[in-house]
Design a protein around this motif. Sequence first.
Motif, mmCIF file in Angstrom:
data_model
loop_
_atom_site.group_PDB
_atom_site.id
_atom_site.type_symbol
_atom_site.label_atom_id
_atom_site.label_comp_id
_atom_site.label_asym_id
_atom_site.label_seq_id
_atom_site.Cartn_x
_atom_site.Cartn_y
_atom_site.Cartn_z
ATOM 1 N N UNK A 218 0.828 -1.203 0.000
ATOM 2 C CA UNK A 218 0.000 0.000 0.000
ATOM 3 C C UNK A 218 0.866 1.259 0.000
ATOM 4 N N UNK A 219 1.968 1.228 0.755
ATOM 5 C CA UNK A 219 2.859 2.394 0.792
ATOM 6 C C UNK A 219 3.500 2.628 -0.569
ATOM 7 N N UNK A 220 3.902 1.531 -1.235
ATOM 8 C CA UNK A 220 4.483 1.662 -2.572
ATOM 9 C C UNK A 220 3.436 2.126 -3.573
ATOM 10 N N UNK A 221 2.196 1.676 -3.392
ATOM 11 C CA UNK A 221 1.114 2.110 -4.281
ATOM 12 C C UNK A 221 0.910 3.618 -4.156
ATOM 13 N N UNK A 222 1.034 4.143 -2.952
ATOM 14 C CA UNK A 222 0.902 5.591 -2.754
ATOM 15 C C UNK A 222 2.021 6.332 -3.487
ATOM 16 N N UNK A 223 3.248 5.772 -3.437
ATOM 17 C CA UNK A 223 4.361 6.375 -4.166
ATOM 18 C C UNK A 223 4.102 6.410 -5.665
ATOM 19 N N UNK A 224 3.617 5.290 -6.188
ATOM 20 C CA UNK A 224 3.384 5.194 -7.622
ATOM 21 C C UNK A 224 2.218 6.085 -8.056
ATOM 22 N N UNK A 225 1.209 6.198 -7.195
ATOM 23 C CA UNK A 225 0.078 7.077 -7.512
ATOM 24 C C UNK A 225 0.529 8.528 -7.582
ATOM 25 N N UNK A 226 1.384 8.921 -6.650
ATOM 26 C CA UNK A 226 1.921 10.289 -6.681
ATOM 27 C C UNK A 226 2.781 10.505 -7.913
ATOM 28 N N UNK A 227 3.598 9.521 -8.247
ATOM 29 C CA UNK A 227 4.457 9.585 -9.436
ATOM 30 C C UNK A 227 3.614 9.742 -10.707
ATOM 31 N N UNK A 228 2.557 8.951 -10.816
ATOM 32 C CA UNK A 228 1.687 9.036 -11.991
ATOM 33 C C UNK A 228 0.945 10.363 -12.033
ATOM 34 N N UNK A 229 0.530 10.850 -10.881
ATOM 35 C CA UNK A 229 -0.215 12.101 -10.829
ATOM 36 C C UNK A 229 0.568 13.290 -11.327
ATOM 37 N N UNK A 230 1.907 13.221 -11.218
ATOM 38 C CA UNK A 230 2.761 14.316 -11.666
ATOM 39 C C UNK A 230 3.238 14.126 -13.105
ATOM 40 N N UNK A 231 2.730 13.075 -13.768
ATOM 41 C CA UNK A 231 3.082 12.872 -15.173
ATOM 42 C C UNK A 231 4.070 11.757 -15.422
ATOM 43 N N UNK A 232 4.389 10.951 -14.416
ATOM 44 C CA UNK A 232 5.293 9.815 -14.620
ATOM 45 C C UNK A 232 4.657 8.755 -15.505
ATOM 46 N N UNK A 233 5.497 7.969 -16.180
ATOM 47 C CA UNK A 233 5.006 6.972 -17.139
ATOM 48 C C UNK A 233 5.414 5.570 -16.716
ATOM 49 N N UNK A 234 4.679 4.572 -17.245
ATOM 50 C CA UNK A 234 4.903 3.176 -16.883
ATOM 51 C C UNK A 234 5.024 2.301 -18.130
ATOM 52 N N UNK A 235 5.915 1.309 -18.037
ATOM 53 C CA UNK A 235 6.010 0.238 -19.022
ATOM 54 C C UNK A 235 5.749 -1.071 -18.273
ATOM 55 N N UNK A 236 4.702 -1.797 -18.679
ATOM 56 C CA UNK A 236 4.339 -3.052 -18.033
ATOM 57 C C UNK A 236 4.531 -4.217 -19.004
ATOM 58 N N UNK A 237 4.945 -5.364 -18.462
ATOM 59 C CA UNK A 237 4.796 -6.630 -19.171
ATOM 60 C C UNK A 237 4.044 -7.584 -18.257
ATOM 61 N N UNK A 238 3.131 -8.368 -18.840
ATOM 62 C CA UNK A 238 2.321 -9.317 -18.075
ATOM 63 C C UNK A 238 2.328 -10.650 -18.799
ATOM 64 N N UNK A 239 3.234 -11.523 -18.427
ATOM 65 C CA UNK A 239 3.256 -12.854 -19.021
ATOM 66 C C UNK A 239 2.062 -13.668 -18.522
ATOM 67 N N UNK A 240 1.684 -14.674 -19.298
ATOM 68 C CA UNK A 240 0.453 -15.412 -18.960
ATOM 69 C C UNK A 240 0.578 -16.183 -17.649
ATOM 70 N N UNK A 241 1.812 -16.442 -17.202
ATOM 71 C CA UNK A 241 2.008 -17.180 -15.948
ATOM 72 C C UNK A 241 2.020 -16.275 -14.722
#
Length: 461
Positions: A218-241
């Motif tokens: 939850x604490x890391x989620x708050x960090x990432x939410x703040x990062x995204x709110x200021x315009x930060x970007x994400x690259x995700x990969x989601x393998x089927x496993x």
Amino acid sequence: LLIGVNFLFGTLEKKNGWRVDCSFNGITTQSDTTLQILEQLPHPVHIYALFPKGQEDGPLMELLDRYAAASPLVTWEQTDITLNPGLLTRFQSDTSETAVSNDSLIVSCEATGRWKVLSPADFVSLSLDYEAGTFTSAGYTYESRITSAINYVTRPEIPRLLILQGHGELNEAETAVFAELLTANNFDVQYITLADQNVTLEPEDTLAILSPLRDISDAEMAQLTEFAGLGGSFLFTCDYTDPIDEMPNYQALLRSYGFLPKDGLVIASGEERGSYYSDMRIALIPTMVSTDVTFDLVAAGADTLLMVGSRGFALPDQSDRNLDVSSVLNTGYKAYLRSLKNGDLTSLEQQDGDELGPFSLGLQARRVTTEGYVSRAFVLGSSTVLTDSQIHAMTDSQEFTLRVVEFLLNAEPIDLGIMAKSALRPQLSVESVTLGSVLLVLLPLGVLAAAFAVLWPRRNK
């Protein structure tokens, strides 16, 4: 006098780049892209060619002369590392990808404090020999590597991509190919954990979260939410496993960008032969949609990718006016989804209950945040596009990866588009020997004609 004239013109030829490149592949001929970059250089650049006397790389030395002739801000010198060991400490660091050694180049810019070491391996492009299963030399990349290095050391800022660790994500060894590709193309790549107090997520950064196995806190989620709110970007990969159902915070982060992962493995239909590789129907060849990220790739026909073991995604409804999400990579219409919860992977044949396609295998998104910034994201249903060296050699995944990262960082294109010079001399053809054959016949005939013209008037003497 002749020796003096020869020395004078030799010096002028070297200084002004007058020598004509008569090589079959134009190995020392510079492209318009290089000349444009040299014309707009903001700072002086000095190049060290680390070659002992008598062991120089001739084409490379001549090409460096042309760089110096094309711009007064580019200078170079030849030096032997054994005679100048101070370069080992001056241009060496713990993060240097290439060690300083003889037969290398060091491209440096004092104004920015940056340098780049180019080894002999950097000047050769490889291609895959499908029959032998080995890589062979396909071309020489002297110009593209040197120009790219000059561009890198003189840039005011270097775009930064951070690869997250600490949740079972793909580790440094597994992402080495991906990191090397970005580093070679002038991106700063760093591995971080959110628990590290010395790490600060800047809004200009892109954070890569590559196939995690454990949820973010939850604490890391708050960090990432703040990062995204200021315009930060994400690259995700989601393998089927990846156990996405067991990671509610991570799944919420994906859904905030309209990425709705499906459970299971996407399998191509045997009827759609062009949608998979060889006889492996889990090795998908997706259709690349023309978007602002992929427009030039599709237009140039550089749209072939290979995704092994892919997860599919569904598109959200467009009721959120602050979110713009679109599919970039799609399966064939007859592809189907084999759920891991109740599916049997011992057979890839379609079964009753398998969800039918088409499915999205890659999506891009832009979200306008409540703070008024634009946060970007991209998701891929298979990490092999980024991390597999053989797929990089066989497909257009390198060009695709660079376009995606440029989109996320909102950066200027760094693919300079300088073609490698062919390493293979073209084979002789019928057209190649036509001129020689004509000369072989015409020269003797010319001699006979001249002899006839001289001797005929003398025939009676």
